[in-house]
Design a protein around this motif. Sequence first.
Motif, short mmCIF file in Angstrom:
data_model
loop_
_atom_site.label_atom_id
_atom_site.label_comp_id
_atom_site.label_asym_id
_atom_site.label_seq_id
_atom_site.Cartn_x
_atom_site.Cartn_y
_atom_site.Cartn_z
N TRP A 184 -21.91 1.97 -4.78
CA TRP A 184 -22.98 2.82 -5.30
C TRP A 184 -22.46 4.08 -5.99
N GLY A 185 -21.18 4.42 -5.80
CA GLY A 185 -20.63 5.61 -6.44
C GLY A 185 -19.61 6.29 -5.54
N THR A 186 -19.46 7.59 -5.71
CA THR A 186 -18.51 8.36 -4.92
C THR A 186 -19.20 9.58 -4.33
N ALA A 187 -18.67 10.02 -3.22
CA ALA A 187 -19.18 11.22 -2.57
C ALA A 187 -18.01 11.95 -1.92
N SER A 188 -18.09 13.27 -1.88
CA SER A 188 -17.03 14.05 -1.24
C SER A 188 -17.66 15.12 -0.36
N TRP A 189 -17.13 15.25 0.83
CA TRP A 189 -17.52 16.28 1.77
C TRP A 189 -16.45 17.36 1.80
N GLU A 190 -16.88 18.61 1.74
CA GLU A 190 -15.97 19.74 1.93
C GLU A 190 -16.50 20.61 3.06
N ILE A 191 -15.62 20.95 3.99
CA ILE A 191 -15.98 21.81 5.12
C ILE A 191 -14.96 22.94 5.19
N ARG A 192 -15.45 24.15 5.22
CA ARG A 192 -14.58 25.31 5.36
C ARG A 192 -15.21 26.29 6.34
N ARG A 195 -24.95 22.68 1.77
CA ARG A 195 -25.31 22.50 0.36
C ARG A 195 -25.31 21.01 0.07
N LEU A 196 -26.52 20.46 -0.05
CA LEU A 196 -26.68 19.02 -0.21
C LEU A 196 -27.52 18.72 -1.45
N PRO A 197 -27.28 17.57 -2.12
CA PRO A 197 -28.17 17.14 -3.20
C PRO A 197 -29.59 16.96 -2.66
N GLU A 198 -30.55 17.11 -3.52
CA GLU A 198 -31.95 17.10 -3.11
C GLU A 198 -32.33 15.85 -2.34
N GLN A 199 -31.81 14.68 -2.75
CA GLN A 199 -32.21 13.43 -2.10
C GLN A 199 -31.66 13.30 -0.68
N PHE A 200 -30.76 14.22 -0.30
CA PHE A 200 -30.18 14.15 1.05
C PHE A 200 -30.54 15.36 1.90
N ARG A 201 -31.56 16.09 1.51
CA ARG A 201 -31.98 17.26 2.28
C ARG A 201 -32.40 16.89 3.70
#
Length: 287
Positions: free
Chosen positions: A17-25, A37-43
């Motif tokens: 379906w595509g790519t996704a990346s998680w960043e945690i700091r 901070r998430l895209p609207e469809q994943f709120r």
Amino acid sequence: MIQSMTAYARIEHKAQWGTASWEIRSVNQRFLETYLRLPEQFRSFEPVLRDRLKKRLNRGKIEVNLRYDIADDNSKQLQLNEPLAKQLLEAANWLKSQANQGELNLTDVLKWPGVLASAEQDMDAIGADLMTAFDSAVDQFIEARGREGNAIETMLTSRLDGIMEQVTVVREHMPTVMQYQRDKLTNRLAEIKGDLDPARIEQEMVLLAQKQDVAEEMDRLEAHVVETHRILKKGGAQGRRLDFMMQEFNRESNTLASKSISSEITAAAVEMKVLIEQMREQIQNVE
């Protein structure tokens, strides 16, 4: 092993379906604060993500960012409703044969509602993939916190050893200092050349020794060093306990400095305060 509140982790997940990346700091914070901070469809994921972070972290300002890119071929792919298209073609051919006129336009058939549709993404499957990737990012993030915490622990252990060295210095100098003060007082009394009560002289010597005795402070400092080592060995979220221990260290070192009656003990007290401040600064980053 103690954990640092300062860390960073990034996980990239690739699928059809595509790519996704998680960043945690994260940075140090008195309590646990999470910013997502998430895209609207994943709120809708926010409560679940906060709960997972809360179960695994205790303190720190945590920032989580999700970047989501849909695959190009997936976004353009169309699905043909073959049964509906077949019915439309049969109906159009029947009308043409009945009217004995007209041309069949395939474009009009494709424009009919429901014949063509964009391929719908399985959001449940995508969500499951994202959550799995998120858990991996959190694992990596906690490992980074552990590595940083290990470095802090090494530094704290070194400073605790330094404090014990200064305690030894003070203990070694105290007999010499006390004898010097005793001789000094005896000589001054001898200069008076009066008839002095030996019992009173001894009483004054005892009072002077009590005022200048730092044995109790040395015992407490040694006990604080032992307790701090115990906290470090226990590991986990020990930042608040370590911060309290630094307050206790400061109290004893201040008392030692106020009772100082020689340059050696003054230097030892100053060195202790430097070591304690170095530890206190690093402990501000401990979870």
